[in-house]
Design a protein around this motif. Structure first.
Motif, mmCIF file in Angstrom:
data_model
loop_
_atom_site.group_PDB
_atom_site.id
_atom_site.type_symbol
_atom_site.label_atom_id
_atom_site.label_comp_id
_atom_site.label_asym_id
_atom_site.label_seq_id
_atom_site.Cartn_x
_atom_site.Cartn_y
_atom_site.Cartn_z
ATOM 1 N N VAL A 1 0.853 -1.186 0.000
ATOM 2 C CA VAL A 1 0.000 0.000 0.000
ATOM 3 C C VAL A 1 0.891 1.239 0.000
ATOM 4 O O VAL A 1 1.853 1.330 0.770
ATOM 5 N N VAL A 2 0.583 2.175 -0.891
ATOM 6 C CA VAL A 2 1.260 3.471 -0.937
ATOM 7 C C VAL A 2 0.292 4.492 -0.354
ATOM 8 O O VAL A 2 -0.777 4.745 -0.926
ATOM 9 N N ASN B 1 8.494 -0.111 -7.712
ATOM 10 C CA ASN B 1 7.919 -1.135 -6.829
ATOM 11 C C ASN B 1 6.841 -1.992 -7.484
ATOM 12 O O ASN B 1 6.183 -2.773 -6.798
ATOM 13 N N THR B 2 6.640 -1.846 -8.801
ATOM 14 C CA THR B 2 5.668 -2.692 -9.489
ATOM 15 C C THR B 2 6.308 -3.294 -10.735
ATOM 16 O O THR B 2 7.325 -2.816 -11.225
ATOM 17 N N GLU C 1 4.759 8.505 -9.376
ATOM 18 C CA GLU C 1 5.108 7.755 -10.585
ATOM 19 C C GLU C 1 6.427 7.010 -10.409
ATOM 20 O O GLU C 1 6.559 5.838 -10.793
ATOM 21 N N LYS C 2 7.410 7.669 -9.806
ATOM 22 C CA LYS C 2 8.711 7.046 -9.566
ATOM 23 C C LYS C 2 8.586 5.864 -8.606
ATOM 24 O O LYS C 2 9.169 4.791 -8.834
ATOM 25 N N LEU D 1 4.069 8.242 1.233
ATOM 26 C CA LEU D 1 4.480 9.208 0.221
ATOM 27 C C LEU D 1 4.174 10.616 0.725
ATOM 28 O O LEU D 1 3.013 10.987 0.882
ATOM 29 N N ASN D 2 5.207 11.393 0.983
ATOM 30 C CA ASN D 2 5.015 12.754 1.487
ATOM 31 C C ASN D 2 4.747 13.761 0.379
ATOM 32 O O ASN D 2 4.167 14.816 0.619
ATOM 33 N N ASP D 3 5.174 13.432 -0.837
ATOM 34 C CA ASP D 3 4.973 14.337 -1.970
ATOM 35 C C ASP D 3 4.440 13.512 -3.146
ATOM 36 O O ASP D 3 5.118 12.637 -3.667
#
Length: 470
Positions: free
Chosen positions: A417-418, A453-454, A447-448, A440-442
């Motif tokens: 999970v992101v 990770n996929t 996309e990066k 993810l803070n930003d």
């Protein structure tokens, strides 16, 4: 003179912050006071500057140029910026005029400049409110006149969730037979509807489909009183915007306002009865089957069972489409032609929209922000055999209890999970135990992160999306 210049700059700096947050919250003063999601920002960019100016105005210029302006500049770069509209321009005009008067009085009477600036900003906000209300009354009258001239049949739709989908499905069912116009995107406030009628509604409109939203009692009532619609649809009711309504009874009673139009001919409700003109359809929907290939279900119509199927994802869409079916029949469409049209229904963008790219399956459900709908989408992707990745901020404008339930479901279904946005970060991180997490803070880095990770064969579900300022 230097002190007067400092006062003028301060008024505009504080005014910029206030009008920016007001714009995010649809210019609702009560919402930025009582329901603002980042109260620390109020403290940093308004309260502390005002108190500092009042307490130490002789040295305030140091804080202004080396503290407040640089920090506010960096803040403005990070978040959704101010959109310069006519309303914003009028606000800054009022701010300038009132500040000019303040400077003249300050030069003569030498009162505390910090108090003066506070009064200026508050006065500009109030003057803007009065002006915009007067302009709205003018535009509302013009919209009513245009609506009366066109004289379309009007359908008003509301629900805690699914109202935009119902609107779009009904539009797709009717558009080949009638000149149909619908409110665009998720426009669902009286002001938005008034603007849409004045600016975009075609003069040959035969059927107008309007979406009605609410954050407090009376919001939907004022819409139907204005529209005087003949038809009303009420979808599923749930705890969406519970922080505003406080109780489920308040939500239910507000949603039932959709039937309080003086010209009501026929209404359809998923599960809540209203009066003899309103048909409750919950028991007429049977045997819903949902997969990543679409949905199929049965509907009882005039005592007979009819089977429907379409490529839409999510079992809850059977409810939304069925409401559209019953309403379309009021406009003369028969069951057999509806079956064919429903087979061709297109998904609504960002609502369980399936996309296959680069060997990956992407499910875009970023406009689905309620607990029941999000969990339904998780059940849907659970059957997928490959890795499952979730991108979500959790549920916005919800209780911790709802996000805890969501976290437990995430643990059951997903491999990774992101978490985007900070609003639910703490409660989700604490309650997602088994699933790997990336915070993810930003969102610019999303996309990066996904690229790293996929891989081919993965399924990525985008579930809800918080505004940038959250």
């Amino acid at each position: 003179m230097f002190d007067l210049i400092i006062n003028f700059i301060t008024a505009y700096v504080l005014g910029f912050y206030i009008i920016t947050v007001l714009q995010w919250y649809n210019y609702k003063i009560k919402r930025i006071i009582f329901h603002f999601h980042k109260p620390l920002w109020h403290l940093l960019y308004f309260i502390v500057p005002v108190v500092t100016y009042i307490a130490a105005y002789r040295f305030f210029w140091i804080y202004l140029f080396f503290g407040l302006i640089p920090s506010l500049f960096l803040w403005a770069k990070r978040i959704k910026g101010l959109v310069i509209t006519g309303r914003v321009k009028r606000f800054f005009l009022y701010l300038g005029l009132i500040e000019t008067l303040n400077l003249l009085l300050l030069h003569k009477f030498h009162y505390n400049p910090g108090i003066g600036v506070l009064v200026v900003v508050i006065s500009a906000v109030l003057a803007s409110e009065v002006t915009e209300y007067m302009l709205f009354l003018k535009y509302k009258k013009l919209a009513a006149e245009k609506l009366s001239k066109i004289n379309p049949k009007i359908v008003a739709i509301t629900a805690s969730y699914g109202k935009t989908s119902i609107k779009n499905f009904l539009y797709q069912l009717l558009k080949d037979k009638y000149n149909v116009y619908k409110t665009p995107r998720s426009v669902n406030t009286l002001k938005g509807i008034v603007k849409d009628i004045n600016v975009d509604m075609p003069l040959d409109t035969e059927i107008y489909i309007a979406e009605a939203g609410a954050r407090e009692k009376g919001d939907i009532l004022e819409i139907v009183k204005f529209l005087q619609n003949e038809y009303s649809l009420l979808g599923k009711i749930g705890p969406q915007h519970i922080e505003y309504f406080k109780t489920m009874d308040n939500i239910k009673n507000t949603k039932l306002e959709i039937f309080k139009t003086s010209k009501l001919k026929k209404g359809f409700s998923y599960e809540i009865p209203y009066n003899e003109k309103v048909l409750v359809i919950k028991d007429k929907i049977k045997n819903i089957k949902s997969s990543l290939n679409g949905i199929e279900w049965e509907v009882e119509i005039n005592g007979e069972i009819h089977k429907f199927e379409c490529k839409l994802l999510g079992g809850f869409n059977a409810i939304n489409v069925t409401l559209a079916i019953f309403q379309a029949m009021e406009f003369g469409l028969n069951v057999e032609e509806l079956k064919q049209k429903i087979l061709k229904l297109e998904p609504i963008p960002h609502r369980l929209q399936k996309i296959e790219v680069g060997g990956k399956i992407i499910i875009d459900d970023s406009f689905n922000g309620n607990l029941e709908g999000m969990i339904e989408s998780y059940k849907l992707v659970k059957e997928y055999g490959g890795r499952k990745i979730l991108v979500t901020p959790g549920i916005v404008e919800a209780t911790d209890e709802q996000n805890i339930k969501l976290a437990k479901k995430i643990d059951e279904v997903f491999d990774l999970v992101v978490l985007t946005g900070s609003i639910n970060k703490k409660v989700l991180c604490k309650n997602i135990i088994n699933t790997d997490k990336i915070v993810l803070n930003d969102k610019k880095n999303l996309e990066k992160i996904l690229a790293e990770n996929t891989k081919q064969g993965d399924l990525i579900l985008f579930s809800n999306d918080a505004p940038e300022y959250l």
